[in-house]
Write an enzyme that holds these catalytic residues in place. Sequence first.
Site, PDB file in Angstrom:
ATOM      1  N   CYS A 278       0.721  -1.155   0.169  1.00 36.74           N
ATOM      2  CA  CYS A 278      -0.032  -0.097  -0.017  1.00 36.74           C
ATOM      3  C   CYS A 278       0.742   1.339   0.206  1.00 36.74           C
ATOM      4  O   CYS A 278       0.575   2.219  -0.724  1.00 36.74           O
ATOM      5  CB  CYS A 278      -0.814   0.111   1.225  1.00 36.74           C
ATOM      6  SG  CYS A 278      -2.310  -1.236   0.922  1.00 36.74           S
ATOM      7  N   LYS A 281       3.082   2.238  -3.049  1.00 40.21           N
ATOM      8  CA  LYS A 281       2.204   2.285  -4.568  1.00 40.21           C
ATOM      9  C   LYS A 281       1.290   3.330  -4.205  1.00 40.21           C
ATOM     10  O   LYS A 281       1.033   3.956  -5.257  1.00 40.21           O
ATOM     11  CB  LYS A 281       1.357   0.835  -4.824  1.00 40.21           C
ATOM     12  CG  LYS A 281       0.162   0.907  -4.478  1.00 40.21           C
ATOM     13  CD  LYS A 281      -0.454  -0.597  -4.950  1.00 40.21           C
ATOM     14  CE  LYS A 281      -1.892  -0.742  -4.316  1.00 40.21           C
ATOM     15  NZ  LYS A 281      -2.724   0.461  -4.252  1.00 40.21           N
TER      16      LYS A 281
HETATM   17  P1  NAD Z   1      -4.523  -8.903  -3.834  1.00 39.81           P
HETATM   18  O1  NAD Z   1      -3.642  -8.799  -4.875  1.00 39.81           O
HETATM   19  O2  NAD Z   1      -4.119  -9.550  -2.328  1.00 39.81           O
HETATM   20  O3  NAD Z   1      -6.033  -9.620  -4.151  1.00 39.81           O
HETATM   21  C1  NAD Z   1      -6.701  -8.965  -5.454  1.00 39.81           C
HETATM   22  C2  NAD Z   1      -7.411 -10.502  -5.707  1.00 39.81           C
HETATM   23  O4  NAD Z   1      -8.374 -10.139  -6.765  1.00 39.81           O
HETATM   24  C3  NAD Z   1      -6.604 -11.400  -6.243  1.00 39.81           C
HETATM   25  O5  NAD Z   1      -6.791 -12.656  -5.354  1.00 39.81           O
HETATM   26  C4  NAD Z   1      -6.935 -11.761  -7.871  1.00 39.81           C
HETATM   27  O6  NAD Z   1      -6.942 -13.069  -8.184  1.00 39.81           O
HETATM   28  C5  NAD Z   1      -8.398 -11.198  -7.741  1.00 39.81           C
HETATM   29  N1  NAD Z   1      -8.970 -10.670  -8.835  1.00 39.81           N
HETATM   30  C6  NAD Z   1      -8.382  -9.867  -9.949  1.00 39.81           C
HETATM   31  N2  NAD Z   1      -9.244  -9.657 -10.998  1.00 39.81           N
HETATM   32  C7  NAD Z   1     -10.444 -10.620 -10.622  1.00 39.81           C
HETATM   33  C8  NAD Z   1     -11.469 -10.475 -11.332  1.00 39.81           C
HETATM   34  N3  NAD Z   1     -11.972  -9.957 -12.525  1.00 39.81           N
HETATM   35  N4  NAD Z   1     -12.503 -11.195 -10.660  1.00 39.81           N
HETATM   36  C9  NAD Z   1     -12.214 -11.999  -9.480  1.00 39.81           C
HETATM   37  N5  NAD Z   1     -10.950 -11.739  -8.915  1.00 39.81           N
HETATM   38  C10 NAD Z   1     -10.279 -11.010  -9.299  1.00 39.81           C
HETATM   39  O7  NAD Z   1      -5.046  -7.187  -3.459  1.00 39.81           O
HETATM   40  P2  NAD Z   1      -5.392  -6.642  -1.961  1.00 39.81           P
HETATM   41  O8  NAD Z   1      -3.961  -6.373  -1.338  1.00 39.81           O
HETATM   42  O9  NAD Z   1      -6.504  -7.308  -1.526  1.00 39.81           O
HETATM   43  O10 NAD Z   1      -5.772  -5.204  -2.306  1.00 39.81           O
HETATM   44  C11 NAD Z   1      -7.031  -4.979  -3.085  1.00 39.81           C
HETATM   45  C12 NAD Z   1      -7.229  -3.498  -3.113  1.00 39.81           C
HETATM   46  O11 NAD Z   1      -7.287  -2.920  -1.704  1.00 39.81           O
HETATM   47  C13 NAD Z   1      -6.033  -2.789  -3.708  1.00 39.81           C
HETATM   48  O12 NAD Z   1      -6.647  -1.608  -4.297  1.00 39.81           O
HETATM   49  C14 NAD Z   1      -5.397  -2.111  -2.467  1.00 39.81           C
HETATM   50  O13 NAD Z   1      -4.620  -1.068  -2.900  1.00 39.81           O
HETATM   51  C15 NAD Z   1      -6.523  -1.974  -1.366  1.00 39.81           C
HETATM   52  N6  NAD Z   1      -6.126  -1.891  -0.064  1.00 39.81           N
HETATM   53  C16 NAD Z   1      -5.092  -3.068   0.101  1.00 39.81           C
HETATM   54  C17 NAD Z   1      -4.900  -3.230   1.737  1.00 39.81           C
HETATM   55  C18 NAD Z   1      -3.758  -4.149   2.249  1.00 39.81           C
HETATM   56  O14 NAD Z   1      -3.227  -3.866   3.288  1.00 39.81           O
HETATM   57  N7  NAD Z   1      -3.395  -5.256   1.279  1.00 39.81           N
HETATM   58  C19 NAD Z   1      -5.475  -2.229   2.617  1.00 39.81           C
HETATM   59  C20 NAD Z   1      -6.255  -1.272   2.191  1.00 39.81           C
HETATM   60  C21 NAD Z   1      -6.634  -0.968   0.825  1.00 39.81           C
END
Ligand code: NAD
Length: 458
Positions: A278, A281
């Site tokens: 996070c 990026k």
């Molecule tokens: P991640 O990469 O862990 O998970 C994303 C998931 O989405 C993956 O499992 C992928 O296979 C799936 N995916 C992608 N395209 C898809 C589709 N069309 N249909 C179904 N599944 C699909 O990502 P994350 O870390 O959970 O982050 C997700 C969002 O939340 C990002 O925008 C991130 O910036 C935000 N965020 C992350 C955190 C964190 O700590 N990881 C905290 C707050 C916000």
Amino acid sequence: MNVAIIGTGYVGLVTGVCLATKGHLVTCVDQQSSRVAMLQRGETPFFEPGLDTLLRETLASGTFSATADTAAAVADAELVIVTVGTPTTEGGIDLTHLGTALNEIGMALAADDSYRVVVIKSTVVPTTTTRFALPLLEHASGKVVGQGFGLTMNPEFLREGTAVNDFQVPDRIVIGEYDARSGAAVQALYEPYACPKVHTGLSDAELIKYTSNALLATLISFSNEVATVCEAVPGTDVETVMDALHLDRRLSPVVNGRRVTPAILTYLRAGAGFGGSCLPKDVSALRHFGGEHGLSMPLLDAVLTINAARPQQVVDIVHAELGDLRGRSIAILGLAFKAGTDDLRESASLRLAALLLAAGAEVSAYDPIALGYAHNSVDPRIRIANDAPAVFAGSDAVVLMTAWPQFKDWRWGDLTTSMHTAVVIDGRNALRKVEWPSAVRYRTIGTAKAQHAVAAVG
Ligand code: NAD
């Protein structure tokens, strides 16, 4: 409520499982069928404290399920929450996954006349929901926003390592809404959560998330810049400086005669730089977004520049202790970007490893939790040790890069006896209370002073 969650990564799975504990009927969707199969067996695809138990409980109670079928999940849902990844590239935020997911959701919305609310929870730069998500959904669904479907932007603030508690006990819930009807549906979703619910426009909600992460990153880089000064000035120590800074009542107020230590102070500590999925990026994306609007963003530029330099500063300390690093054996303790997670994304440990390898060193590494990922995903030249003694044996220096709490309790006197030269470099200032044997040379971040005389062990 019936909820579909599209994208079952850290955010999607924690959101889904936690909402299911509140009695919502949640279906998590992921494009990776292997991930879906794991979830259906009650296995979490990554380490997050407390999540596996809640997953099994909600699966057993029938409030949680997982599928790879977006259309089926959307068909049953009142709310569709989008939690796919939004990585940052050289060209700014990459909306490929979001676009694909929204297109699939839009086509599923077209299948019947029901009104559903789409919730963008992925982190996206301001105006993305209005200018990208909204037209895409209207085009794919053939429906008009506000009539055929609702639209909100609901940023997520959970932190890996404490994600379940962060979600269950939120500081605030931000609901950016296209219209009042959309916002009311998300308000109803979060009714069981007793915290302020802040209703905003769509772009304010998007910007609140970036502002939060940019502030945290700024505090870390500020602290690291102070550390850089201390590293250049013998007799100064960043911990002493920061401890005294924290005592300002505006940072740690005295309430009823007792000093309160707000968690924000943990970001006013020096270290080897921030990483993770996070902060790097999101700061980069906000900086890029400002650039697209003709804005210079000198503060965020500096935050990233300072952060990028930290692993090299750790290398400089290793170099100061060992001289030429060619052929020297350096062990890295901790690969995860922070304690409490197995997430290696943008980990400072991996950036340090790359610099050490480039300097000709042999690099080994150990992590208490992230070993499974590490074996498959790191540079194959990094030797992954399966236990602590194996990473110490024969090394010329060990460098602590992730502040796993158990490291403090290790028997450092015993472990360091197997090293070739007993140099311990503490990239997180986590071992300051350890009583070091006189043979060990212990170096910290943010101080130029050497605390023990160096000695070869073997
Ligand atoms: P991640 O990469 O862990 O998970 C994303 C998931 O989405 C993956 O499992 C992928 O296979 C799936 N995916 C992608 N395209 C898809 C589709 N069309 N249909 C179904 N599944 C699909 O990502 P994350 O870390 O959970 O982050 C997700 C969002 O939340 C990002 O925008 C991130 O910036 C935000 N965020 C992350 C955190 C964190 O700590 N990881 C905290 C707050 C916000």
